[in-house]
Write an enzyme that holds these catalytic residues in place. Sequence first.
Site, PDB file in Angstrom:
ATOM      1  N   ASN A   7       0.870  -1.165   0.000  1.00 10.48           N
ATOM      2  CA  ASN A   7       0.000   0.000   0.000  1.00 10.48           C
ATOM      3  C   ASN A   7       0.915   1.225   0.000  1.00 10.48           C
ATOM      4  OD1 ASN A   7      -1.900   1.952   0.464  1.00 10.48           O
ATOM      5  ND2 ASN A   7      -2.906   0.886   2.156  1.00 10.48           N
ATOM      6  N   ARG A  91      -2.708  -1.871  -3.597  1.00 11.20           N
ATOM      7  CA  ARG A  91      -3.878  -1.021  -3.480  1.00 11.20           C
ATOM      8  C   ARG A  91      -3.695   0.153  -4.440  1.00 11.20           C
ATOM      9  NH1 ARG A  91      -6.132   1.629   1.820  1.00 11.20           N
ATOM     10  NH2 ARG A  91      -8.103   2.289   0.952  1.00 11.20           N
ATOM     11  N   HIS A 180     -12.766   3.983  -0.928  1.00 11.97           N
ATOM     12  CA  HIS A 180     -12.789   3.063   0.232  1.00 11.97           C
ATOM     13  C   HIS A 180     -13.462   1.736  -0.130  1.00 11.97           C
ATOM     14  CE1 HIS A 180     -12.804   6.717   3.200  1.00 11.97           C
ATOM     15  NE2 HIS A 180     -11.569   6.310   2.981  1.00 11.97           N
ATOM     16  N   HIS A 208     -17.636   3.755   6.820  1.00 14.58           N
ATOM     17  CA  HIS A 208     -16.179   3.777   7.018  1.00 14.58           C
ATOM     18  C   HIS A 208     -15.842   5.166   7.563  1.00 14.58           C
ATOM     19  CE1 HIS A 208     -11.906   2.800   5.849  1.00 14.58           C
ATOM     20  NE2 HIS A 208     -11.860   4.111   6.016  1.00 14.58           N
ATOM     21  N   ASN A 211      -9.945   8.971   9.085  1.00 13.20           N
ATOM     22  CA  ASN A 211      -9.612  10.345   8.698  1.00 13.20           C
ATOM     23  C   ASN A 211     -10.439  10.758   7.503  1.00 13.20           C
ATOM     24  OD1 ASN A 211      -7.827  11.551  10.440  1.00 13.20           O
ATOM     25  ND2 ASN A 211      -6.153  10.252   9.695  1.00 13.20           N
ATOM     26  N   GLY A 212     -10.521   9.840   6.521  1.00 15.98           N
ATOM     27  CA  GLY A 212     -11.493   9.990   5.441  1.00 15.98           C
ATOM     28  C   GLY A 212     -12.735   9.211   5.837  1.00 15.98           C
ATOM     29  N   ARG A 241     -11.698  17.452   5.478  1.00 11.86           N
ATOM     30  CA  ARG A 241     -12.459  17.664   4.231  1.00 11.86           C
ATOM     31  C   ARG A 241     -13.910  17.994   4.550  1.00 11.86           C
ATOM     32  NH1 ARG A 241     -10.835  12.088   1.403  1.00 11.86           N
ATOM     33  NH2 ARG A 241      -9.377  11.828   3.113  1.00 11.86           N
ATOM     34  N   GLU A 335     -14.744   2.095  14.547  1.00 16.16           N
ATOM     35  CA  GLU A 335     -14.438   0.938  15.403  1.00 16.16           C
ATOM     36  C   GLU A 335     -14.229   1.328  16.860  1.00 16.16           C
ATOM     37  OE1 GLU A 335     -11.102  -1.261  13.687  1.00 16.16           O
ATOM     38  OE2 GLU A 335     -11.959  -0.929  11.704  1.00 16.16           O
ATOM     39  N   GLU A 386      -8.309  -4.425   5.325  1.00 18.57           N
ATOM     40  CA  GLU A 386      -8.076  -4.120   3.913  1.00 18.57           C
ATOM     41  C   GLU A 386      -6.948  -4.970   3.326  1.00 18.57           C
ATOM     42  OE1 GLU A 386      -8.997   0.324   3.009  1.00 18.57           O
ATOM     43  OE2 GLU A 386      -8.378   0.200   5.088  1.00 18.57           O
TER      44      GLU A 386
HETATM   45  P1  AMP Z   1      -8.135   5.887  10.351  1.00 20.47           P
HETATM   46  O1  AMP Z   1      -8.040   6.845   9.199  1.00 20.47           O
HETATM   47  O2  AMP Z   1      -9.035   4.721  10.075  1.00 20.47           O
HETATM   48  O3  AMP Z   1      -6.812   5.485  10.916  1.00 20.47           O
HETATM   49  O4  AMP Z   1      -8.874   6.705  11.543  1.00 20.47           O
HETATM   50  C1  AMP Z   1      -8.321   7.865  12.126  1.00 20.47           C
HETATM   51  C2  AMP Z   1      -9.379   8.515  13.018  1.00 20.47           C
HETATM   52  O5  AMP Z   1      -9.797   7.563  13.998  1.00 20.47           O
HETATM   53  C3  AMP Z   1      -8.876   9.739  13.774  1.00 20.47           C
HETATM   54  O6  AMP Z   1      -9.849  10.766  13.735  1.00 20.47           O
HETATM   55  C4  AMP Z   1      -8.776   9.233  15.207  1.00 20.47           C
HETATM   56  O7  AMP Z   1      -9.058  10.232  16.156  1.00 20.47           O
HETATM   57  C5  AMP Z   1      -9.875   8.193  15.257  1.00 20.47           C
HETATM   58  N1  AMP Z   1      -9.627   7.253  16.339  1.00 20.47           N
HETATM   59  C6  AMP Z   1      -8.623   6.349  16.441  1.00 20.47           C
HETATM   60  N2  AMP Z   1      -8.683   5.703  17.636  1.00 20.47           N
HETATM   61  C7  AMP Z   1      -9.757   6.227  18.296  1.00 20.47           C
HETATM   62  C8  AMP Z   1     -10.341   6.004  19.593  1.00 20.47           C
HETATM   63  N3  AMP Z   1      -9.856   5.097  20.420  1.00 20.47           N
HETATM   64  N4  AMP Z   1     -11.429   6.735  19.912  1.00 20.47           N
HETATM   65  C9  AMP Z   1     -11.928   7.651  19.066  1.00 20.47           C
HETATM   66  N5  AMP Z   1     -11.418   7.914  17.857  1.00 20.47           N
HETATM   67  C10 AMP Z   1     -10.349   7.219  17.470  1.00 20.47           C
END
Ligand code: AMP
Length: 416
Positions: A7, A91, A180, A208, A211-212, A241, A335, A386
Amino acid sequence: MHIIVVNAGSSSVKFTCFGPTAGSIMATGTVERIGRNGTLLHFKAAGREFIEKQVNIENTAEAVAILSRHLVDPQTGCLNSLEEVHAVGHRVVHGGEKLNQPMVVDAAVKEIIREYFDLAPLHNPPNLEGIEAAEAAFPKAIQVGIFDTAFHNTIPAHAFMYALPLNLYREDKIRRYGFHGISHQNVSRAASEFLGHAPEELNLITCHLGNGCSITAVRGGRSLDTSMGFTPLEGLVMGTRCGDLDPAIALYLMEHKGLTLSQVGDLLNKKSGLLGLSGGKLSDLRDIVDAMEQGDDRARNALDVFCYRIKKYIGAYMAAMGGVDAIVFTAGIGENSPLIREKALSGLRRLGITVDHDRNQARSSKPREISAPDSPVKVLVVPTREEREIAGQVMAVLEAGSSKMRKSLTNAPFIL
Ligand code: AMP
């Protein structure tokens, strides 16, 4: 048979080695901050120590090369030779209308990935670099492209067309593509397994939220509609965004605020979303929740806007599918944040959706149900896998044989 999943992003490479038994991970590695100060390598093979070190890496090719050397190094790795690797799955974010399923990558496929540079300028160039780096590092392996847009290839024209002059679709390919897809496909399949039904029997809404953020209506195992569009800017509110917007706002910013094209692009992609709403300092959900708990009204408002947008899409997709069997949350926020899940689904009892407060608080890395026992619509948390999804799709390509996969290149769909 070993499969590597690569990736490759704009400043990082993630690398996973899957073993001969389906799904067993033998090694994982990442190189982050490529080409910047403090480039960091992490590597961990089964039965070996975890390695973390600073490295001097200037580009994707060097990152893939160093990760593959660690794979066969007797001190750090788990393979005797790189020739044990049969295939490398990549990916690739944008496959457009032509690369609409997993595909063996040859010169023609690479050319099409290049054709879509304009549609995904931040993603497709490093993705192609990853492919070329893996061709050099694993010259005997088959390279397979797995496209984030491909799962959404089943979206019907009435959902993928924008109400713009038709030639903008015909000539410029301006339409909804959705992103995604690897994640939405993975969690929708895992949710069907969890519920004990064939995917064909279920209407699902997969959220999903990372961040995105994007949300997909999945009917019978196929994407029916999704919130991201021509680019990953449309739809839900995200870390930085804006998501859905009246297009006239962009015109207003240029005409009345004197912003240039690139300043508007920057504002919508990098300065909006949770970051913009919360006052320009915080984009990580955890920080925003902390700020809200300390009484920051801007943070509270940011979370309200974020959750309301999710709720609105859920309502829309329930209507689009004529009902839903389960709503699935995944990715960093989906999650890990009971607060967001509960808030996004609050007040939906009359639509058959009730979250159980205690179940929702429980933590686990496994798929689980968080709806109340009497909730007609199930609510699930399903961790996205993924890399596993990519490895599984690579296996399917190898089993089907490359000739079948290549045929679809000449059969691009949906030309009106
Ligand atoms: P990702 O792009 O899937 O890695 O997700 C990133 C986002 O998940 C960020 O906004 C983080 O603040 C949020 N995130 C990660 N761990 C937690 C958690 N334990 N509680 C709340 N938000 C989380």
